[in-house]
Design a protein around this motif. Structure first.
Motif, PDB file in Angstrom:
ATOM      1  N   TYR C  51      38.273  92.959  38.488  1.00 53.99           N
ATOM      2  CA  TYR C  51      37.748  93.697  37.337  1.00 53.99           C
ATOM      3  C   TYR C  51      37.960  92.925  36.035  1.00 53.99           C
ATOM      4  N   CYS C  52      39.047  92.159  35.943  1.00 55.44           N
ATOM      5  CA  CYS C  52      39.247  91.321  34.745  1.00 55.44           C
ATOM      6  C   CYS C  52      38.129  90.278  34.642  1.00 55.44           C
ATOM      7  N   TYR C  53      37.791  89.671  35.780  1.00 61.19           N
ATOM      8  CA  TYR C  53      36.726  88.669  35.772  1.00 61.19           C
ATOM      9  C   TYR C  53      35.377  89.311  35.414  1.00 61.19           C
ATOM     10  N   LEU C  54      35.124  90.515  35.940  1.00 64.11           N
ATOM     11  CA  LEU C  54      33.862  91.197  35.621  1.00 64.11           C
ATOM     12  C   LEU C  54      33.786  91.511  34.125  1.00 64.11           C
ATOM     13  N   LEU C  55      34.919  91.911  33.534  1.00 61.32           N
ATOM     14  CA  LEU C  55      34.913  92.210  32.102  1.00 61.32           C
ATOM     15  C   LEU C  55      34.747  90.926  31.278  1.00 61.32           C
ATOM     16  N   ALA C  56      35.444  89.876  31.677  1.00 64.47           N
ATOM     17  CA  ALA C  56      35.283  88.595  30.977  1.00 64.47           C
ATOM     18  C   ALA C  56      33.820  88.153  31.031  1.00 64.47           C
ATOM     19  N   GLN C  61      32.837  85.394  28.450  1.00 71.21           N
ATOM     20  CA  GLN C  61      33.991  84.546  28.222  1.00 71.21           C
ATOM     21  C   GLN C  61      34.487  83.972  29.544  1.00 71.21           C
ATOM     22  N   ASP C  62      35.098  82.780  29.451  1.00 68.44           N
ATOM     23  CA  ASP C  62      35.714  82.183  30.625  1.00 68.44           C
ATOM     24  C   ASP C  62      37.163  82.665  30.728  1.00 68.44           C
ATOM     25  N   PRO C  63      37.545  83.286  31.866  1.00 70.03           N
ATOM     26  CA  PRO C  63      38.895  83.853  32.008  1.00 70.03           C
ATOM     27  C   PRO C  63      40.009  82.844  31.732  1.00 70.03           C
ATOM     28  N   VAL C  64      39.856  81.642  32.270  1.00 74.33           N
ATOM     29  CA  VAL C  64      40.925  80.643  32.104  1.00 74.33           C
ATOM     30  C   VAL C  64      41.016  80.214  30.640  1.00 74.33           C
ATOM     31  N   GLU C  65      39.884  80.118  30.000  1.00 75.98           N
ATOM     32  CA  GLU C  65      39.852  79.790  28.568  1.00 75.98           C
ATOM     33  C   GLU C  65      40.603  80.859  27.759  1.00 75.98           C
TER      34      GLU C  65
ATOM     35  N   ALA D  36      34.465  99.249  21.213  1.00 72.15           N
ATOM     36  CA  ALA D  36      35.755  98.631  20.919  1.00 72.15           C
ATOM     37  C   ALA D  36      35.538  97.370  20.094  1.00 72.15           C
ATOM     38  N   ASP D  37      36.544  97.038  19.331  1.00 70.54           N
ATOM     39  CA  ASP D  37      36.525  95.794  18.590  1.00 70.54           C
ATOM     40  C   ASP D  37      36.630  94.627  19.574  1.00 70.54           C
ATOM     41  N   GLU D  38      35.648  93.712  19.550  1.00 73.28           N
ATOM     42  CA  GLU D  38      35.615  92.673  20.592  1.00 73.28           C
ATOM     43  C   GLU D  38      36.799  91.714  20.516  1.00 73.28           C
ATOM     44  N   GLY D  39      37.255  91.421  19.316  1.00 68.20           N
ATOM     45  CA  GLY D  39      38.410  90.528  19.183  1.00 68.20           C
ATOM     46  C   GLY D  39      39.647  91.105  19.848  1.00 68.20           C
ATOM     47  N   ALA D  40      39.903  92.377  19.563  1.00 70.84           N
ATOM     48  CA  ALA D  40      41.066  93.044  20.166  1.00 70.84           C
ATOM     49  C   ALA D  40      40.932  93.096  21.685  1.00 70.84           C
ATOM     50  N   LEU D  41      39.715  93.375  22.139  1.00 71.30           N
ATOM     51  CA  LEU D  41      39.419  93.455  23.568  1.00 71.30           C
ATOM     52  C   LEU D  41      39.762  92.145  24.282  1.00 71.30           C
ATOM     53  N   ASP D  43      41.703  89.771  23.263  1.00 71.42           N
ATOM     54  CA  ASP D  43      43.136  89.528  23.161  1.00 71.42           C
ATOM     55  C   ASP D  43      43.905  90.257  24.258  1.00 71.42           C
ATOM     56  N   GLU D  44      43.571  91.515  24.462  1.00 72.38           N
ATOM     57  CA  GLU D  44      44.280  92.309  25.470  1.00 72.38           C
ATOM     58  C   GLU D  44      43.886  91.882  26.887  1.00 72.38           C
ATOM     59  N   LEU D  45      42.606  91.545  27.072  1.00 75.56           N
ATOM     60  CA  LEU D  45      42.182  91.057  28.387  1.00 75.56           C
ATOM     61  C   LEU D  45      42.932  89.774  28.742  1.00 75.56           C
ATOM     62  N   ALA D  46      43.125  88.931  27.746  1.00 80.34           N
ATOM     63  CA  ALA D  46      43.863  87.684  27.974  1.00 80.34           C
ATOM     64  C   ALA D  46      45.292  87.977  28.434  1.00 80.34           C
ATOM     65  N   ASP D  47      45.905  89.010  27.859  1.00 79.49           N
ATOM     66  CA  ASP D  47      47.274  89.362  28.260  1.00 79.49           C
ATOM     67  C   ASP D  47      47.333  89.846  29.710  1.00 79.49           C
ATOM     68  N   VAL D  48      46.385  90.704  30.090  1.00 75.51           N
ATOM     69  CA  VAL D  48      46.359  91.166  31.490  1.00 75.51           C
ATOM     70  C   VAL D  48      46.186  89.971  32.418  1.00 75.51           C
ATOM     71  N   LEU D  49      45.209  89.124  32.093  1.00 72.00           N
ATOM     72  CA  LEU D  49      44.932  87.950  32.934  1.00 72.00           C
ATOM     73  C   LEU D  49      46.157  87.036  33.052  1.00 72.00           C
ATOM     74  N   THR D  50      46.855  86.847  31.935  1.00 71.02           N
ATOM     75  CA  THR D  50      48.015  85.944  31.952  1.00 71.02           C
ATOM     76  C   THR D  50      49.075  86.438  32.929  1.00 71.02           C
ATOM     77  N   TYR D  51      49.385  87.738  32.876  1.00 73.38           N
ATOM     78  CA  TYR D  51      50.391  88.265  33.806  1.00 73.38           C
ATOM     79  C   TYR D  51      49.886  88.252  35.249  1.00 73.38           C
ATOM     80  N   CYS D  52      48.580  88.456  35.446  1.00 66.58           N
ATOM     81  CA  CYS D  52      48.016  88.345  36.797  1.00 66.58           C
ATOM     82  C   CYS D  52      48.186  86.922  37.342  1.00 66.58           C
ATOM     83  N   TYR D  53      47.934  85.935  36.494  1.00 66.72           N
ATOM     84  CA  TYR D  53      48.093  84.548  36.924  1.00 66.72           C
ATOM     85  C   TYR D  53      49.556  84.229  37.216  1.00 66.72           C
ATOM     86  N   LEU D  54      50.472  84.752  36.389  1.00 61.70           N
ATOM     87  CA  LEU D  54      51.895  84.517  36.629  1.00 61.70           C
ATOM     88  C   LEU D  54      52.337  85.133  37.957  1.00 61.70           C
TER      89      LEU D  54
END
Lengths: 93, 93, 93, 93
Positions: C51-56, C61-65, D36-41, D43-54
Motif C-alpha cells: 500500500y505504501c508503494y501504491l500511494l507513492a 514519487q519513487d519510494p526509495v527516493e 491533504a497537504d501533499e508535502g506533509a503526506l 513526509d509521513e509516507l517516507a517515515d512509514v517506508l523507512t521503518y518498513c525498510y528497517l
C-alpha cells in the motif's frame, strides 16, 4: 475475565497495542467507503472501549473522570470565540 | 463541544480515523521502551476514550452498554475451562 | 492490479487508511508477546509495503527516493555526536 | 543510521510499533478532510517506508521481493474475471 486468568497478558503495553489493533479494525469498516455497516461498527467500537477500560482499570483510573479532565483542558486551549466552526489545531488559531 | 460547532466534523468516519490516530499516540508512549510515563499515558488514553464516546454518542449508544454486550459474547466464545491462562484466539482453543 | 480496475478505490485517503489497517495487522503479531511468527510477520510487512508503494505511485514519487530524502533530513536533525546511542526526540538532545 | 548506534532500539517489535505510529501520522493528514497537504503526506509516507525498510533489513529480506511475492499470492486469490471493479474480500467474490 478474572476467572480466565488473562490479566497476566494485560500489561499496559500489551493493552496499548491492543487498543491500536482494535482501532484499526474499526477503521477497516471505512477502508473503501465512507459508509459502514452499523453492526460491525458497534462491534469494533466495543472492542476499543473494552481495552481502554482495562487499561484505565490497570492504571486505577476512572474512564469518565479521565474524559472530563481532558475536556476541561481542551476547553481552556480552544476558547469558544476563536474555535467556533474550525478544525485547526490550537496553535494555529 | 456543542458551542464550538465542531460536530460538523464529527462524522462516524472522521471519528474512526481520530480513534486510530489517538490510539497510535498512546502506543507512542511505548515506542522504544516497555515502560511509559504515566502522565502521558493517561493523557493519551483520555483522548482515545473521548473520541470513542463521541462516536458512541453519534450512533446513539451507551458506551458501557456496548462493553457489557461484547463481554457477554466473549464469555460465550471463550469457555472458562478451555481459556484459562491462554492468549490463543478462540478458534485455536 | 490494473486489469482488476481496482485503482478507482485507490484514492490517497483510502490508501492511507489501508496502510494504518495493515500496520495494525503487523503489530498484531506482537499483541501478547515480544516474539512473533516470522512467516506472519513477513506477510503483514508485505501488505504495508504494497500500500505504501501504491500511494507513492499515486503521488508520482519513487519510494526509495522518498526514504533517502527523509534520511538526509534526519541526519541533519540528529548530529552523530549528540544522538549516539539515544532514543530521545531531536528537540530533547 | 549505523554511526548513531540506534540499531539497539530497532527490535522487530519496536519497528512494528513505529510503523503503526507513523502510519497514524500519515492518516492524520486526512483526519478532518478528504484532501491533504501533499508535502506533509510525502513526509509521513517516507517515515512509514523507512521503518518498513528497517524491519525488512532486520529480517534479511528485500522489500521489493516481499511485495512481488505477495502480489503473486493476491493475483491467485482474486481472479481477474471475478474481481474486476469490486472491493469485496476474496471470500465474498
Amino acid at each position: 475475565m478474572r476467572e480466565r486468568e488473562w490479566s497476566q497478558f494485560h500489561t499496559p503495553q500489551n493493552l496499548a497495542k491492543s487498543i491500536s489493533i482494535e482501532a484499526a479494525e474499526l477503521l477497516e469498516c471505512f477502508q473503501w467507503s465512507d459508509a459502514a455497516d452499523e453492526g460491525a461498527l458497534l462491534d469494533e467500537l466495543a472492542d476499543v472501549l473494552t481495552y481502554c477500560y482495562l487499561l484505565a482499570d490497570k492504571l486505577r483510573q476512572d474512564p469518565v473522570e479521565l474524559i472530563l479532565t481532558k475536556l476541561q483542558k481542551t476547553s481552556e486551549k480552544y476558547p469558544v470565540d476563536k474555535a467556533r466552526g474550525r478544525s485547526d489545531k490550537y496553535d494555529r488559531l
